[in-house]
Enzyme design. Structure first.
Site, PDB file in Angstrom:
ATOM      1  N   CYS A 419       0.844  -1.196   0.000  1.00 18.40           N
ATOM      2  CA  CYS A 419       0.000   0.000   0.000  1.00 18.40           C
ATOM      3  C   CYS A 419       0.876   1.242   0.000  1.00 18.40           C
ATOM      4  O   CYS A 419       1.560   1.531  -0.962  1.00 18.40           O
ATOM      5  CB  CYS A 419      -0.956  -0.007   1.193  1.00 18.40           C
ATOM      6  SG  CYS A 419      -2.098   1.386   1.219  1.00 18.40           S
ATOM      7  N   CYS A 420       0.899   1.956   1.112  1.00 18.20           N
ATOM      8  CA  CYS A 420       1.472   3.296   1.151  1.00 18.20           C
ATOM      9  C   CYS A 420       2.753   3.349   1.966  1.00 18.20           C
ATOM     10  O   CYS A 420       3.781   3.832   1.506  1.00 18.20           O
ATOM     11  CB  CYS A 420       0.472   4.256   1.781  1.00 18.20           C
ATOM     12  SG  CYS A 420      -1.233   3.794   1.544  1.00 18.20           S
TER      13      CYS A 420
END
Length: 770
Positions: A419-420
């Site tokens: 993800c991030c």
């Protein structure tokens, strides 16, 4: 060493041998075979005619998506699986890397195993009806993840969801945040991996017969059987495109293609909120270098292979609802590719292919996907640092994470970002994704005795509200601490239910097939509204905050709660987070540590290790809507600062002060990541291009600087642009079809945001001085 078979001899010719030839060990293969690169970007090649034609064709569809804020097309009849759809192409004659999720470019599929209601709602929103047969099957015959979760949820959790003190829980969509080690398919071929899975399956027989951890053993054996089946389907899917991936890849084109097929199996079978790609650039470089040395390909052809892979990652699509898009705006997939960093042995993991991956932003223009993530170290080659700074200044499309912080923490140099901001060792760890809890609203519950300030209903434990004329910090903090205990329990209970049901009804067999047998699991909680809560507590401590009490009415005008603190009057100044002032920064650090420790006390599903992120994605807008006036002066409905960012406009002492405040947040209590989005106008970095690159690289060296006594920041989104350009893009979107910006933890095509989300981005702090 056992004898290599003929296919392995052919595929591995010229590679240095090692443990990787006996056991599944991609890191060992990379370490023994990669070529570090410390030169500049002068070797890079431009796009081929095929690349340009293919990308122009894809962009036609993307422009329509931007204009309509709707899917180009979707298949409402066929539940997506690894082998559900016929092969699809952009232009078969031009593509060097093939494979689409469905039979047409940008056409989306339905994934009902996560929840039939979300699929039905998605179809309806875009003017179609879900195939009645599919609805009947997944309503009457096949239970879904979503149904399982809601069968077990408690009334308390349902109230937390309704109020927004917990938001974005993956209870109706795929949880994601799992990275399959897609490199394994290229290095070993599917047959080797299937044989390995069968050995893992067999290794559990004695425990099964002896009743050792009986339920867990049965579950794991069934999961491995599903993984083995998924590998067989992966082979079948690749064969439909004309490729036999039974054996290891023999050249660079095959290595990339085999790896992409493995990822394609993942995204055809799961619609996780983040379907990350892993850490592949250095691995691919080994194959490209071998082919270049043998004269089998040119640099132009090598770049074309990388361009065509990245093009495919840019085209990943899932069918979502507008409610989902409010939380995760702009259609992000988080096909995160993690690049660069340093090795445990002190060699850089930067290769020529690290440059090639970034160069796709020039050959095909900017793009939010794949989510290009650079592991920054002060020891990175200076040429590469300057190139990264150039890319950020030119494109605002990449993010940075602190390798000097995470590498020693893992004692491993083969981790990637899911993800991030979430680090995990590829193929050995996975995450139970948990969205985030609203600390700002929790503070209001502490003041109002558990009454929700927007709905007027009792959500938190029923306690006496604080009735002081002026709020006292110690009183508020004691109540806040108690409500954080309550929230942690509701949160972890919800996540335990969610991940039990996801494993049961929507298991990620294609991804987990590319993991070891015994996986380290984390339970990834998160917090939102950190800067609002910290500033509010700072105001209470250092200024005078008087609650304004009143009634709360429902939509029909009926009074549902009385004498609730619905606003706050502030007398005097108070230190604000984001200005390198320990008085408030210490409050922010305390909140992070305090909530993590409360979560760590609770029992988790599959004994997952609790972690925490300070991250909002774009749910900072949704959270703001669901949260009333707060004691820091923020108005009801106003967005929160994203991630670990200060509230909009409150960081007034320049870039270094703001960065320093965020860097203080303790990674030890937020090992799932701390997201900071930094926007600076070009002129603030320097008068000319060379000075700007030098200063931006220096700024990152300073922010990420890490030593035993001083922890560096963990994550940095970098935007280098002027507010005026964004305003122009709002009014004239056709002038900026590929304009990409970084938001909390990812990049987004500016035109794909709603007007409200665009306005939120524009009102954020644009640093005008260092």
């Amino acid at each position: 060493m056992s004898e290599l078979n003929e296919m392995q001899k052919l595929a591995w010719a010229g590679f240095a041998g090692g443990d990787w030839q006996e056991n599944v060990n991609v890191r060992d293969f990379i370490q023994k075979n990669y070529t570090p690169y410390e030169g500049d970007d002068s070797f890079l090649a431009g796009p081929t005619e095929a690349t340009t034609k293919l990308w122009e064709s894809v962009m036609e569809g993307i422009k329509i998506e931007n204009r309509t804020h709707a899917p180009l097309d979707f298949d409402e009849h066929t539940p997506s699986t690894i082998i559900s759809h016929a092969p699809g192409y952009i232009n078969k004659d031009l593509e060097k890397i093939v494979g689409l999720q469905t039979d047409e470019p940008l056409k989306r599929a339905i994934m009902p195993f996560g929840g039939i209601k979300m699929v039905e709602g998605s179809c309806k929103v875009y003017g179609r009806e879900l195939d009645p047969k599919v609805k009947k099957i997944f309503t009457e015959y096949r239970k879904t993840h979503n149904q399982g979760v809601f069968d077990v949820y408690t009334p308390d959790i349902l109230r937390c969801r309704k109020s927004g003190v917990l938001t974005g829980l993956p209870d109706a969509y795929g949880r994601g945040r799992i990275i399959g080690d897609y490199r394994r398919v290229a290095l070993y071929g599917v047959d080797f991996l299937m044989k390995d899975k069968y050995a893992q399956f067999s290794s559990l027989q004695k425990d099964l017969e002896d009743g050792v951890n009986l339920e867990a053993t049965i579950r794991l054996r069934e999961e491995i059987a599903e993984q083995h089946r998924a590998l067989g389907q992966l082979k079948q899917m690749a064969a439909s495109y004309g490729y036999d991936i039974s054996n290891p890849a023999t050249n660079a084109q095959e290595a990339i293609q085999w790896m992409y097929f493995a990822y394609l199996a993942a995204i055809k079978s799961q619609n996780g909120a983040a379907m990350s790609f892993g850490r592949t650039a250095t691995f691919i470089d080994v194959y490209i270098e071998r082919d270049l040395k043998a004269g089998k390909i040119t640099e132009t052809e090598a770049q074309e292979l990388v361009d065509h892979l990245v093009m495919k990652l840019r085209m990943v699509r899932f069918l979502r609802t507008p409610e989902y898009d409010q939380l995760f705006s702009g259609d992000p997939m988080w096909a995160t590719e993690t690049i660069a960093g340093m090795g445990l042995d002190g060699r850089t993991l930067v290769t020529k292919n690290t440059f090639r991956i970034l160069h796709t932003l020039y050959n095909m223009g900017t793009s939010p996907e794949p989510n290009l993530t650079i592991l920054w170290s002060e020891q990175l080659p200076e040429n590469f640092k300057r190139f990264c700074a150039k890319v950020s200044i030119d494109t605002s499309s990449v993010q940075y994470e602190n390798d000097d912080l995470m590498r020693p923490d893992f004692n491993n140099d083969d981790y990637a970002i899911a993800c991030c901001v979430s680090p995990m060792i590829v193929g050995k760890q996975m995450q139970f994704f948990g969205a985030r809890a609203n600390l700002a609203k929790t503070l209001l519950y502490a003041i109002n005795g558990g009454i929700d300030e927007k709905l007027g209903m009792q959500v938190g434990p029923k306690t006496a509200p604080i009735t002081d004329e002026v709020l006292d910090f110690d009183t508020v903090m004691t109540r806040m601490d108690s409500f954080m205990d309550w929230l942690a329990k509701q949160y972890v209970t919800a996540l335990n239910v969610i991940h039990y049901m996801h494993d049961k009804y929507s298991y990620e067999a294609a991804l987990m097939a590319l993991h070891d047998r015994d996986v380290y699991r984390t339970m990834a909680c998160g917090i939102a509204g950190l800067s609002v809560a910290a500033d509010s507590l700072s105001a209470i401590k250092y200024a005078k905050v008087k609650p304004v009490r009143g009634d709360i009415k429902d939509k029909d005008g009926n009074v549902v709660a009385t004498n609730v603190a619905i606003d706050f009057e502030i007398e005097g100044e108070y230190p604000q987070y984001g200005n390198n002032d320990n008085r408030v920064d210490d409050i922010a650090c305390d909140l992070v540590e305090r909530f993590m420790k409360k979560i760590q006390k609770l029992k988790t599903y599959r004994n997952a290790v609790p972690t925490q992120s300070v991250l909002t994605i774009t749910s900072n807008v949704v959270y703001g809507k669901k949260t009333g006036n707060t004691p820091d002066g923020r108005r009801a409905g106003a967005p929160f600062g994203p991630g670990a960012n200060p509230m909009h406009g409150r960081d007034q002492k320049g870039a270094v002060a703001s960065l320093t405040s965020v860097a203080k947040l303790p990674f030890a209590y937020a090992k799932d990541g701390i997201s900071y989005t930094f926007s600076i106008v070009p002129n603030a970095l320097g008068k000319d291009a060379e000075a700007q690159r030098r200063n931006l690289a220096g700024l990152m060296d300073g922010y990420f600087h890490h030593e035993a006594t001083v922890e560096g920041g963990q994550h940095l989104n970098v935007n280098v642009l002027n507010r005026e350009m964004l305003l122009d893009a709002m009014e004239n979107p056709d002038k900026y079809p590929q304009l990409t910006i970084r938001v909390s933890g990812y990049a987004v095509r500016f035109n794909s945001l709603t007007k409200e989300q665009q306005q939120d981005v524009i009102t954020r702090t644009f640093t005008e001085s260092m």
